[in-house]
Design a protein around this motif. Sequence first.
Motif, PDB file in Angstrom:
ATOM      1  N   SER A 197      -3.025  -2.499  -7.862  1.00 38.40           N
ATOM      2  CA  SER A 197      -1.979  -2.861  -6.913  1.00 38.40           C
ATOM      3  C   SER A 197      -1.757  -1.728  -5.909  1.00 38.40           C
ATOM      4  O   SER A 197      -2.245  -0.612  -6.084  1.00 38.40           O
ATOM      5  CB  SER A 197      -0.677  -3.166  -7.657  1.00 38.40           C
ATOM      6  OG  SER A 197      -0.176  -1.980  -8.211  1.00 38.40           O
ATOM      7  N   ILE A 198      -1.035  -2.005  -4.881  1.00 38.68           N
ATOM      8  CA  ILE A 198      -0.753  -1.014  -3.842  1.00 38.68           C
ATOM      9  C   ILE A 198       0.056   0.147  -4.417  1.00 38.68           C
ATOM     10  O   ILE A 198      -0.169   1.312  -4.078  1.00 38.68           O
ATOM     11  CB  ILE A 198      -0.018  -1.677  -2.658  1.00 38.68           C
ATOM     12  CG1 ILE A 198      -0.964  -2.673  -1.971  1.00 38.68           C
ATOM     13  CG2 ILE A 198       0.455  -0.640  -1.660  1.00 38.68           C
ATOM     14  CD1 ILE A 198      -0.327  -3.466  -0.866  1.00 38.68           C
ATOM     15  N   SER A 199       0.965  -0.146  -5.331  1.00 35.19           N
ATOM     16  CA  SER A 199       1.776   0.929  -5.912  1.00 35.19           C
ATOM     17  C   SER A 199       0.923   1.847  -6.786  1.00 35.19           C
ATOM     18  O   SER A 199       1.154   3.058  -6.827  1.00 35.19           O
ATOM     19  CB  SER A 199       2.934   0.339  -6.715  1.00 35.19           C
ATOM     20  OG  SER A 199       2.427  -0.401  -7.820  1.00 35.19           O
ATOM     21  N   GLU A 200      -0.089   1.301  -7.483  1.00 37.69           N
ATOM     22  CA  GLU A 200      -0.972   2.140  -8.293  1.00 37.69           C
ATOM     23  C   GLU A 200      -1.834   3.042  -7.409  1.00 37.69           C
ATOM     24  O   GLU A 200      -2.059   4.210  -7.732  1.00 37.69           O
ATOM     25  CB  GLU A 200      -1.869   1.271  -9.174  1.00 37.69           C
ATOM     26  CG  GLU A 200      -1.150   0.604 -10.315  1.00 37.69           C
ATOM     27  CD  GLU A 200      -2.056  -0.324 -11.102  1.00 37.69           C
ATOM     28  OE1 GLU A 200      -1.792  -0.488 -12.303  1.00 37.69           O
ATOM     29  OE2 GLU A 200      -3.014  -0.871 -10.534  1.00 37.69           O
ATOM     30  N   ILE A 201      -2.311   2.508  -6.296  1.00 40.25           N
ATOM     31  CA  ILE A 201      -3.106   3.306  -5.369  1.00 40.25           C
ATOM     32  C   ILE A 201      -2.259   4.431  -4.772  1.00 40.25           C
ATOM     33  O   ILE A 201      -2.702   5.584  -4.690  1.00 40.25           O
ATOM     34  CB  ILE A 201      -3.696   2.409  -4.252  1.00 40.25           C
ATOM     35  CG1 ILE A 201      -4.722   1.448  -4.866  1.00 40.25           C
ATOM     36  CG2 ILE A 201      -4.339   3.257  -3.163  1.00 40.25           C
ATOM     37  CD1 ILE A 201      -5.210   0.387  -3.915  1.00 40.25           C
ATOM     38  N   ALA A 202      -1.036   4.118  -4.386  1.00 36.60           N
ATOM     39  CA  ALA A 202      -0.138   5.143  -3.840  1.00 36.60           C
ATOM     40  C   ALA A 202       0.171   6.200  -4.890  1.00 36.60           C
ATOM     41  O   ALA A 202       0.260   7.396  -4.583  1.00 36.60           O
ATOM     42  CB  ALA A 202       1.140   4.497  -3.327  1.00 36.60           C
ATOM     43  N   ASP A 203       0.353   5.762  -6.135  1.00 35.45           N
ATOM     44  CA  ASP A 203       0.637   6.687  -7.222  1.00 35.45           C
ATOM     45  C   ASP A 203      -0.557   7.619  -7.454  1.00 35.45           C
ATOM     46  O   ASP A 203      -0.393   8.821  -7.667  1.00 35.45           O
ATOM     47  CB  ASP A 203       0.986   5.917  -8.489  1.00 35.45           C
ATOM     48  CG  ASP A 203       1.518   6.827  -9.579  1.00 35.45           C
ATOM     49  OD1 ASP A 203       2.325   7.721  -9.250  1.00 35.45           O
ATOM     50  OD2 ASP A 203       1.121   6.660 -10.753  1.00 35.45           O
ATOM     51  N   ASN A 204      -1.775   7.090  -7.407  1.00 33.79           N
ATOM     52  CA  ASN A 204      -2.978   7.903  -7.597  1.00 33.79           C
ATOM     53  C   ASN A 204      -3.133   8.924  -6.470  1.00 33.79           C
ATOM     54  O   ASN A 204      -3.529  10.063  -6.709  1.00 33.79           O
ATOM     55  CB  ASN A 204      -4.223   7.019  -7.680  1.00 33.79           C
ATOM     56  CG  ASN A 204      -4.289   6.252  -8.987  1.00 33.79           C
ATOM     57  OD1 ASN A 204      -3.644   6.612  -9.962  1.00 33.79           O
ATOM     58  ND2 ASN A 204      -5.063   5.177  -8.991  1.00 33.79           N
ATOM     59  N   LYS A 205      -2.832   8.534  -5.248  1.00 30.18           N
ATOM     60  CA  LYS A 205      -2.913   9.466  -4.118  1.00 30.18           C
ATOM     61  C   LYS A 205      -1.892  10.593  -4.282  1.00 30.18           C
ATOM     62  O   LYS A 205      -2.188  11.758  -4.009  1.00 30.18           O
ATOM     63  CB  LYS A 205      -2.674   8.736  -2.792  1.00 30.18           C
ATOM     64  CG  LYS A 205      -3.831   7.873  -2.370  1.00 30.18           C
ATOM     65  CD  LYS A 205      -3.542   7.211  -1.036  1.00 30.18           C
ATOM     66  CE  LYS A 205      -4.684   6.331  -0.608  1.00 30.18           C
ATOM     67  NZ  LYS A 205      -4.419   5.636   0.663  1.00 30.18           N
TER      68      LYS A 205
END
Length: 80
Positions: free
Chosen positions: A2-10
Amino acid sequence: MSISEIADNKWELEASKAPIATPGGVLQILVITFFAGLFAWMVVFAFQGIFGARRDSLADQYGRLTVDGKPAPAAAPASQ
């Protein structure tokens, strides 16, 4: 993902980088370098004390002192 997981990884990737370009990061590097150098200096002198040339210190002279604090005269050679 999800977009929130990608943002969290960044965010995690950015947070895991050391801040070496900031004044605080440079200060941390200098402090760690100082303490590492101090530790190495202590270890070097400890090894010099353990394995270096033996010197006659006041503690070694203690058993040979007389009442007035001067070294005892050398013993005369034994005659045969």
